[in-house]
Design a protein around this motif. Structure first.
Motif, short mmCIF file in Angstrom:
data_model
loop_
_atom_site.label_atom_id
_atom_site.label_comp_id
_atom_site.label_asym_id
_atom_site.label_seq_id
_atom_site.Cartn_x
_atom_site.Cartn_y
_atom_site.Cartn_z
N ASP A 1 53.56 35.25 70.84
CA ASP A 1 53.87 36.07 69.67
C ASP A 1 54.43 37.42 70.13
O ASP A 1 53.69 38.30 70.55
N VAL A 2 55.75 37.58 70.04
CA VAL A 2 56.37 38.81 70.55
C VAL A 2 56.01 40.03 69.71
O VAL A 2 56.23 41.17 70.15
N ARG A 3 55.42 39.84 68.54
CA ARG A 3 54.99 40.97 67.73
C ARG A 3 53.93 41.80 68.46
O ARG A 3 53.77 42.99 68.18
N ARG A 4 53.24 41.19 69.40
CA ARG A 4 52.19 41.90 70.14
C ARG A 4 52.75 43.05 70.98
O ARG A 4 51.99 43.91 71.42
N TYR A 5 54.08 43.08 71.21
CA TYR A 5 54.67 44.12 72.04
C TYR A 5 55.24 45.29 71.25
O TYR A 5 55.79 46.22 71.83
N ARG A 6 55.09 45.27 69.93
CA ARG A 6 55.68 46.35 69.13
C ARG A 6 55.12 47.72 69.52
O ARG A 6 55.88 48.67 69.73
N ALA A 7 53.82 47.84 69.61
CA ALA A 7 53.21 49.13 69.95
C ALA A 7 53.60 49.57 71.36
O ALA A 7 53.89 50.75 71.60
N SER A 8 53.61 48.63 72.29
CA SER A 8 53.97 48.96 73.67
C SER A 8 55.40 49.48 73.76
O SER A 8 55.68 50.46 74.47
#
Length: 246
Positions: free
Chosen positions: A212-219
């Motif tokens: 799930d690439v959404r997990r990298y939004r904050a990073s």
């Protein structure tokens, strides 16, 4: 550039799970994408914002389909570098490379390229193969090698997918991780965050959390990317894009 070369200065430490079967992987993806993998590559390249004359890097390039499409859209005055830690993938990609596309053996978390070298960076179906502890390092590396105004695209399968395609995604992810871990020769467990099958320790009970690439939004936002946006793409894919301020 008309020559293709391979560099081999990968750090001696583990780079995560490797896939070392390019022909089988190409066949598997062709079946999964119903023979329209080229169409998906075109969608990714266009969404990444590649323009004629751009320099681009495709990290975790595998057999080179997206890198070659980026090269096609960048045109004869553009240049594309494909990077992958799997030597068989690089050998296969080099043998099928476009004239303005080169392939290099390397790891996402240790890109050897100078700062501000590229207009576009892409990483598709590959982030979950990087040891989890190294993923933010890889993302920071993408930011470093992009020029001001440069565009990043991350893409993978969309974990919300259900039905037959959802089952196929789970099967492909499991096969890739098993084959990757076996071919790479991991021990029972290591400091790279992978077990002996090459699975990353993303947490129990959620086999698709890692894709799930959404997990990298904050990073991405913390690293400095702006205009971070998620969208769904063709063939049950999730796409995350960002821009390096310029």
């Amino acid at each position: 550039m008309t020559e293709n070369k391979q560099v081999s200065d990968i750090d001696a430490r583990s780079v995560g799970a490797l896939i070392t079967w390019p022909r089988g992987y190409t066949l598997l993806t062709d079946v999964f994408f119903l023979g329209r993998g080229g169409s998906l590559a075109r969608h990714f390249a266009t969404t990444a914002g590649i323009r004629p004359g751009d320099h681009a890097i495709d990290v975790g390039c595998g057999p080179g389909r997206l890198a070659n499409e980026l090269a096609r859209q960048a045109g004869p005055h553009g240049r594309v570098v494909g990077v992958d830690p799997s030597a068989p993938m690089i050998e296969y990609a080099t043998a099928h490379a476009a004239p303005n596309c080169v392939f290099e053996l390397g790891a996402a978390q240790a890109l050897p390229h100078p700062d501000a070298s590229f207009d576009v960076a892409t990483c598709t179906f590959a982030m979950h193969h990087i040891a989890e502890a190294d993923r933010n390092t890889a993302l920071a590396g993408f930011f470093r090698v992009l020029r001001p105004g440069g565009r990043l695209l991350l893409a993978d399968t969309h974990p919300a997918t259900t039905g037959v395609r959802g089952l196929a995604i789970r099967a492909m992810a499991g096969l890739a991780a098993h084959r990757g871990g076996r071919d790479h020769g991991h021990g029972d467990s290591g400091h790279d965050g992978t077990d002996h099958h090459g699975h990353t320790h993303d947490g129990p009970g959620d086999s698709l959390a890692a894709v799930d690439v959404r997990r990298y939004r904050a990073s991405l936002a913390e690293i400095g990317f702006t205009a971070v946006e998620f969208r769904t793409g063709p063939f049950a894919t999730g796409i995350l894009t960002g821009v390096k301020p310029g």
